[in-house]
Design an enzyme around this catalytic site. Structure first.
Site, PDB file in Angstrom:
ATOM      1  N   ASN A 215      35.401  49.068  34.944  1.00 20.04           N
ATOM      2  CA  ASN A 215      36.854  49.598  34.846  1.00 20.04           C
ATOM      3  C   ASN A 215      36.820  50.109  33.585  1.00 20.04           C
ATOM      4  O   ASN A 215      36.017  50.261  32.775  1.00 20.04           O
ATOM      5  CB  ASN A 215      37.741  48.419  35.361  1.00 20.04           C
ATOM      6  CG  ASN A 215      37.873  47.508  34.359  1.00 20.04           C
ATOM      7  OD1 ASN A 215      37.856  47.479  33.017  1.00 20.04           O
ATOM      8  ND2 ASN A 215      37.514  46.020  34.780  1.00 20.04           N
ATOM      9  N   LYS A 294      16.023  49.499  41.244  1.00 25.12           N
ATOM     10  CA  LYS A 294      16.783  50.664  41.147  1.00 25.12           C
ATOM     11  C   LYS A 294      16.819  51.171  42.361  1.00 25.12           C
ATOM     12  O   LYS A 294      15.814  51.545  43.371  1.00 25.12           O
ATOM     13  CB  LYS A 294      16.173  51.873  40.072  1.00 25.12           C
ATOM     14  CG  LYS A 294      17.056  53.098  40.113  1.00 25.12           C
ATOM     15  CD  LYS A 294      16.715  54.024  39.405  1.00 25.12           C
ATOM     16  CE  LYS A 294      17.792  55.324  39.507  1.00 25.12           C
ATOM     17  NZ  LYS A 294      17.278  56.282  38.386  1.00 25.12           N
ATOM     18  N   ASP A 311      38.472  33.414  39.809  1.00 29.79           N
ATOM     19  CA  ASP A 311      39.816  33.711  39.150  1.00 29.79           C
ATOM     20  C   ASP A 311      39.781  32.590  37.653  1.00 29.79           C
ATOM     21  O   ASP A 311      40.006  31.531  37.941  1.00 29.79           O
ATOM     22  CB  ASP A 311      40.911  33.450  39.951  1.00 29.79           C
ATOM     23  CG  ASP A 311      42.299  33.802  39.025  1.00 29.79           C
ATOM     24  OD1 ASP A 311      42.456  33.923  38.066  1.00 29.79           O
ATOM     25  OD2 ASP A 311      43.172  34.595  39.782  1.00 29.79           O
ATOM     26  N   PHE A 328      47.668  38.252  31.588  1.00 28.69           N
ATOM     27  CA  PHE A 328      47.994  39.911  31.635  1.00 28.69           C
ATOM     28  C   PHE A 328      47.978  40.503  32.920  1.00 28.69           C
ATOM     29  O   PHE A 328      47.146  39.734  33.768  1.00 28.69           O
ATOM     30  CB  PHE A 328      46.923  40.521  30.620  1.00 28.69           C
ATOM     31  CG  PHE A 328      47.384  40.426  29.331  1.00 28.69           C
ATOM     32  CD1 PHE A 328      47.609  41.614  28.676  1.00 28.69           C
ATOM     33  CD2 PHE A 328      47.381  39.216  28.538  1.00 28.69           C
ATOM     34  CE1 PHE A 328      47.933  41.775  27.314  1.00 28.69           C
ATOM     35  CE2 PHE A 328      47.611  39.244  27.077  1.00 28.69           C
ATOM     36  CZ  PHE A 328      48.089  40.497  26.533  1.00 28.69           C
ATOM     37  N   LYS A 346      50.538  31.130  39.359  1.00 26.76           N
ATOM     38  CA  LYS A 346      49.607  30.434  38.501  1.00 26.76           C
ATOM     39  C   LYS A 346      50.290  29.416  37.524  1.00 26.76           C
ATOM     40  O   LYS A 346      49.589  28.723  36.620  1.00 26.76           O
ATOM     41  CB  LYS A 346      48.615  31.388  37.785  1.00 26.76           C
ATOM     42  CG  LYS A 346      47.891  32.294  38.670  1.00 26.76           C
ATOM     43  CD  LYS A 346      47.150  33.331  37.866  1.00 26.76           C
ATOM     44  CE  LYS A 346      46.189  34.352  38.866  1.00 26.76           C
ATOM     45  NZ  LYS A 346      45.212  34.936  38.053  1.00 26.76           N
TER      46      LYS A 346
END
Length: 400
Positions: A215, A294, A311, A328, A346
């Site tokens: 990301n 690959k 998680d 976050f 949580k």
């Protein structure tokens, strides 16, 4: 001047002695000025063999001092007056000869006399720089122990290739690290005695030996928090995914790649920590069966089966011995709903939320802090500024 400069209102005396590393002191002076400090430079006679006074005068806008009998000081007492309104005397580089003089209490030039006469409110910080054999000599070791015992703050030395061609301990630490040490010295120790574990950066989930799913996280927010926590006196461990960022000064960094390796690194360390701050942008899914070779371009489409990653934050927060956990939440929309939902699901005391458009991968951020009292927005600012504000909020919650 930068309105966020951390050294505004501070006066620092930068003393430069006769070592090759004196060239680094010019960059150090520039960095201190950039952070808002007033910098006065004192040079020994030997330092002038390596760098000129004109360089420092141009950088600092201040006269350079080197003569014990300099008549420019109105009362002729530069060795007394130069540190009377200063908060720090920083010797960088500090040669073996300079260190020996400090320990012996000699006063045969401006710098050594200045060190003896400095006001008690002016701290002494020393950045050793010398040949590795000089550093390893028993006399230097004794001197360093005495210097530390006398209250000096010692930064370095670093290891690496030296000007003489040898390799080992003795290099002066880089100017950016010395700036971090100076900033840490002036930072209130609101996290003293705390052990803080932080995750940062993206994770990279292998598709084949050369391709990954990742990301746009830069890791800057997590690194800024690690730096801020260390400056505030915490013992910090930073578990980092792949980034191009330098390790923050005074921080232990553990490099990982995938979500599974980050999960393992966290679970093996969380029990020894008081605070866990999960900043990393951990991939929610990973390829179920990465190819050992690959993947060649053949068909027009390629399908990859993905499985869910653990998680990390939820696993830690659910444990009976969980530390104070901070999450976050980077969202594309409905920030309040998702961030508050994450905090409740949580059972976290604090969640830091932001819209990805406001900060993901960038140098600035705008965040909202969510705790039991509600939402607390922070105005957009550079991530180091945001990090300090987050740490201040955490410190207040820890006291409640």
């Amino acid at each position: 001047m930068n309105s966020k400069a951390e050294l505004s209102g501070r006066t620092i005396v930068l003393a430069v002695t006769g070592g090759v590393a004196a060239y680094k002191s010019a960059e150090l002076a520039r960095l201190l000025i950039k952070e808002g400090a007033r910098v006065r430079v004192v040079m020994t006679e030997a330092a002038a063999h390596f760098i000129g006074a004109a360089t420092f005068q141009a950088i600092t806008g201040e006269p350079v001092w080197s003569d014990l009998w300099d008549a420019r000081m109105p009362n002729g007492m530069a060795h007394i007056d130069l540190t009377r309104d200063a908060q720090l005397l920083l010797i960088a580089p500090a040669t073996a000869d300079c260190i020996a003089k400090l320990v012996q209490g000699r006063a045969d030039d401006l710098l050594s006399t200045l060190c003896l006469a400095r006001d008690a409110t002016c701290a002494l910080m020393v950045a050793p720089a010398m040949n590795r054999q000089m550093w390893e000599h028993p006399a230097t070791a004794r001197n360093m122990n005495t210097l530390r015992g006398d209250g000096a703050i010692v930064v370095g030395p670093a290891a690496g290739e030296q000007a003489c061609g040898e390799v080992g301990l003795g290099r002066m630490v880089e100017p950016a690290e010395l700036l971090d040490a100076v900033l840490a010295h002036f930072t209130p120790k609101t996290m003293a005695g705390r052990r803080v574990l932080i995750t940062a950066g993206p994770t990279a989930e292998a598709i084949d030996p050369v391709r990954v799913v990742t990301n746009l996280s830069s890791g800057r927010m997590g690194y800024a928090l690690a730096c801020a926590a260390a400056r505030a006196g915490a013992e910090v461990t930073l578990i980092s995914g792949p980034t191009g960022l330098a390790k923050p000064f005074g921080v232990e960094r553990v490099d990982v790649s995938s979500a599974l390796s980050m999960h393992e690194a966290v679970l093996s360390r969380y029990a020894a920590c008081d605070v866990f701050i999960a900043v990393a942008a951990v991939a929610d899914y990973r390829p179920a069966a990465p190819s050992e070779r690959k993947i060649k371009k053949s068909a027009d489409k390629l399908s990859i089966d993905m499985v869910r990653n653990p998680d990390i934050l939820a696993d830690v927060a659910a444990r009976a011995d969980a530390p104070f956990c901070v999450g976050f939440a980077a969202e594309s929309h409905d920030l309040d709903t998702y961030a508050q939902g994450k905090r409740a699901a949580k059972k976290l005391p604090l969640v830091v939320g932001n819209l990805v458009a406001d900060g993901l991968g960038g140098e600035d951020n705008a965040v909202v802090l969510y705790d039991a009292e509600g939402r607390h927005p922070l105005v957009r600012a550079p991530k180091p500024v945001i990090a300090r504000a987050i740490l201040e909020h955490i410190s207040r919650l820890l006291k409640d």
